[in-house]
Design a protein around this motif. Structure first.
Motif, PDB file in Angstrom:
ATOM      1  N   PHE A  45       0.836  -1.205   0.000  1.00  0.00           N
ATOM      2  CA  PHE A  45       0.000   0.000   0.000  1.00  0.00           C
ATOM      3  C   PHE A  45       0.865   1.248   0.000  1.00  0.00           C
ATOM      4  CE2 PHE A  45       0.339   1.964   4.205  1.00  0.00           C
ATOM      5  CZ  PHE A  45       0.987   0.971   4.916  1.00  0.00           C
ATOM      6  N   SER A  46       0.345   2.298  -0.574  1.00  0.00           N
ATOM      7  CA  SER A  46       0.935   3.632  -0.488  1.00  0.00           C
ATOM      8  C   SER A  46      -0.194   4.637  -0.474  1.00  0.00           C
ATOM      9  CB  SER A  46       1.837   3.913  -1.694  1.00  0.00           C
ATOM     10  OG  SER A  46       3.110   3.364  -1.490  1.00  0.00           O
ATOM     11  N   ALA A  47      -0.108   5.581   0.461  1.00  0.00           N
ATOM     12  CA  ALA A  47      -1.148   6.605   0.541  1.00  0.00           C
ATOM     13  C   ALA A  47      -0.525   7.945   0.910  1.00  0.00           C
ATOM     14  CB  ALA A  47      -2.191   6.201   1.586  1.00  0.00           C
ATOM     15  N   SER A  48      -1.115   9.018   0.361  1.00  0.00           N
ATOM     16  CA  SER A  48      -0.695  10.375   0.717  1.00  0.00           C
ATOM     17  C   SER A  48      -1.673  10.930   1.740  1.00  0.00           C
ATOM     18  CB  SER A  48      -0.709  11.278  -0.514  1.00  0.00           C
ATOM     19  OG  SER A  48       0.007  10.680  -1.561  1.00  0.00           O
ATOM     20  N   LEU A  49      -1.189  11.882   2.529  1.00  0.00           N
ATOM     21  CA  LEU A  49      -2.004  12.357   3.651  1.00  0.00           C
ATOM     22  C   LEU A  49      -3.310  12.995   3.189  1.00  0.00           C
ATOM     23  CD1 LEU A  49      -2.273  12.638   6.655  1.00  0.00           C
ATOM     24  CD2 LEU A  49      -0.875  14.711   6.560  1.00  0.00           C
ATOM     25  N   PHE A  50      -3.246  13.922   2.236  1.00  0.00           N
ATOM     26  CA  PHE A  50      -4.488  14.594   1.836  1.00  0.00           C
ATOM     27  C   PHE A  50      -4.810  14.369   0.373  1.00  0.00           C
ATOM     28  CE2 PHE A  50      -3.194  17.244   5.542  1.00  0.00           C
ATOM     29  CZ  PHE A  50      -4.189  16.771   6.370  1.00  0.00           C
ATOM     30  N   HIS A  57      -2.169  22.486   5.868  1.00  0.00           N
ATOM     31  CA  HIS A  57      -1.440  22.290   7.127  1.00  0.00           C
ATOM     32  C   HIS A  57      -2.380  21.606   8.108  1.00  0.00           C
ATOM     33  CE1 HIS A  57       1.906  25.026   6.010  1.00  0.00           C
ATOM     34  NE2 HIS A  57       0.961  25.629   5.309  1.00  0.00           N
ATOM     35  N   TYR A  58      -1.862  20.654   8.873  1.00  0.00           N
ATOM     36  CA  TYR A  58      -2.696  19.893   9.802  1.00  0.00           C
ATOM     37  C   TYR A  58      -2.029  19.928  11.170  1.00  0.00           C
ATOM     38  CZ  TYR A  58      -5.832  16.080  11.171  1.00  0.00           C
ATOM     39  OH  TYR A  58      -6.796  15.311  11.766  1.00  0.00           O
ATOM     40  N   GLY A  59      -2.789  20.391  12.171  1.00  0.00           N
ATOM     41  CA  GLY A  59      -2.233  20.560  13.503  1.00  0.00           C
ATOM     42  C   GLY A  59      -1.772  21.998  13.679  1.00  0.00           C
ATOM     43  N   PRO A  60      -1.205  22.340  14.848  1.00  0.00           N
ATOM     44  CA  PRO A  60      -0.992  21.443  16.000  1.00  0.00           C
ATOM     45  C   PRO A  60      -2.267  21.209  16.824  1.00  0.00           C
ATOM     46  CG  PRO A  60      -0.136  23.642  16.483  1.00  0.00           C
ATOM     47  CD  PRO A  60      -0.647  23.677  15.082  1.00  0.00           C
ATOM     48  N   PHE A  61      -2.288  20.082  17.527  1.00  0.00           N
ATOM     49  CA  PHE A  61      -3.404  19.730  18.405  1.00  0.00           C
ATOM     50  C   PHE A  61      -2.881  19.541  19.829  1.00  0.00           C
ATOM     51  CE2 PHE A  61      -4.300  17.905  14.167  1.00  0.00           C
ATOM     52  CZ  PHE A  61      -5.394  18.683  13.832  1.00  0.00           C
ATOM     53  N   ASP A  62      -3.835  19.483  20.770  1.00  0.00           N
ATOM     54  CA  ASP A  62      -3.442  19.364  22.183  1.00  0.00           C
ATOM     55  C   ASP A  62      -3.058  17.932  22.560  1.00  0.00           C
ATOM     56  OD1 ASP A  62      -3.863  22.025  22.600  1.00  0.00           O
ATOM     57  OD2 ASP A  62      -5.950  21.774  23.250  1.00  0.00           O
ATOM     58  N   SER A  63      -3.527  16.978  21.763  1.00  0.00           N
ATOM     59  CA  SER A  63      -3.212  15.587  22.117  1.00  0.00           C
ATOM     60  C   SER A  63      -2.776  14.825  20.862  1.00  0.00           C
ATOM     61  CB  SER A  63      -4.431  14.914  22.750  1.00  0.00           C
ATOM     62  OG  SER A  63      -5.522  15.032  21.868  1.00  0.00           O
ATOM     63  N   PHE A 158       2.318  18.864   6.854  1.00  0.00           N
ATOM     64  CA  PHE A 158       1.859  19.535   5.632  1.00  0.00           C
ATOM     65  C   PHE A 158       1.739  18.515   4.505  1.00  0.00           C
ATOM     66  CE2 PHE A 158       2.926  21.348   1.512  1.00  0.00           C
ATOM     67  CZ  PHE A 158       2.064  22.421   1.425  1.00  0.00           C
ATOM     68  N   ASP A 159       0.738  18.763   3.630  1.00  0.00           N
ATOM     69  CA  ASP A 159       0.661  17.913   2.426  1.00  0.00           C
ATOM     70  C   ASP A 159      -0.172  18.595   1.343  1.00  0.00           C
ATOM     71  OD1 ASP A 159       1.287  15.518   0.977  1.00  0.00           O
ATOM     72  OD2 ASP A 159      -0.783  14.889   1.253  1.00  0.00           O
ATOM     73  N   GLN A 160       0.108  18.199   0.101  1.00  0.00           N
ATOM     74  CA  GLN A 160      -0.712  18.610  -1.047  1.00  0.00           C
ATOM     75  C   GLN A 160      -0.870  17.407  -1.977  1.00  0.00           C
ATOM     76  OE1 GLN A 160       1.955  17.691  -2.455  1.00  0.00           O
ATOM     77  NE2 GLN A 160       2.938  19.354  -3.585  1.00  0.00           N
ATOM     78  N   SER A 161      -1.033  16.234  -1.362  1.00  0.00           N
ATOM     79  CA  SER A 161      -1.309  14.937  -2.009  1.00  0.00           C
ATOM     80  C   SER A 161      -0.060  14.170  -2.438  1.00  0.00           C
ATOM     81  CB  SER A 161      -2.261  15.073  -3.209  1.00  0.00           C
ATOM     82  OG  SER A 161      -1.550  15.429  -4.392  1.00  0.00           O
ATOM     83  N   ARG A 162       1.134  14.687  -2.136  1.00  0.00           N
ATOM     84  CA  ARG A 162       2.323  13.970  -2.586  1.00  0.00           C
ATOM     85  C   ARG A 162       3.503  13.986  -1.609  1.00  0.00           C
ATOM     86  NH1 ARG A 162       0.305  15.786  -7.569  1.00  0.00           N
ATOM     87  NH2 ARG A 162       0.944  17.912  -7.135  1.00  0.00           N
TER      88      ARG A 162
END
Ligand SMILES: *[C@@H]1O[C@H](CO)[C@@H](O)[C@H](O)[C@H]1NC(C)=O
Length: 174
Positions: A45-50, A57-63, A158-162
């Motif tokens: 399998f191979s997958a990109s984040l978005f 941009h994803y995050g930051p989060f508290d947990s 960070f991601d833009q599909s790649r």
């Protein structure tokens, strides 16, 4: 087991021609459990984040937050689920697993590949926005073992599909 078969092969090769009549057909027995079900032994399998080319941009989060790698490029054997981000080993074997992540606008990144909740390997990168970190390991997984990726608190990705990707494949069943 392997060396025993090798010996059988060598002996057969050396004496087979003389010892067996031309009509003799040697059949290798296949002990139950040695040969996985067809299909289950082909896993990658191979997958990109978005699943978007928009800069995200994803995050930051508290947990700790699980990363769901959405955009599936390869999913032979369908063992990766892009709705949960979880890869479930369909067969016991040696797997190669790789994680690459690009730093988001928090400027630092800390992500980890977890097996059944246990940290297997991680990326730690404080080089700033859009730098990348990558790490990989060979892992022996039991059938049903779960792999997932977590983002640590205060970090972002960070991601833009790649750029940020999660990949793995079965090297051989065991
Ligand atoms: C998950 O993967 C499928 C198949 O590649 C794709 O059609 C779908 O859009 C993906 N889901 C998301 C949330 O990107």
């Amino acid at each position: 087991m392997t060396s025993a078969w090798f010996l059988v092969l060598v002996v057969y090769g050396l004496v087979g021609v003389q010892a067996f009549s031309p009509k003799y057909e040697f059949e290798f027995p296949t002990p139950e459990g040695l040969t996985p079900e067809p299909g289950k032994s082909q896993v990658a399998f191979s997958a990109s984040l978005f699943n978007t080319e928009k800069w995200t941009h994803y995050g930051p989060f508290d947990s700790e937050t699980r990363l769901v790698f959405e955009k599936v490029t390869t999913n032979v054997g369908n063992a990766y689920d892009n709705t949960t981000g979880v890869f479930t080993a369909p067969v016991k074997g040696l797997y190669y697993v790789r994680l690459t992540c690009n730093v988001g606008d928090s400027g630092s990144l800390n992500t980890a590949v977890m097996k059944n909740g246990e940290n297997m390997f991680a990326i730690f990168n404080t080089l700033g926005l859009h730098s990348s970190g990558s790490n990989g390991m060979t892992l022996v997984l039991e059938e049903g073992d779960r792999l997932e990726v977590f983002l640590w608190p205060t970090r972002s990705v960070f991601d833009q599909s790649r750029l940020s990707t999660f990949s793995g494949f079965l090297v051989f069943p065991m």
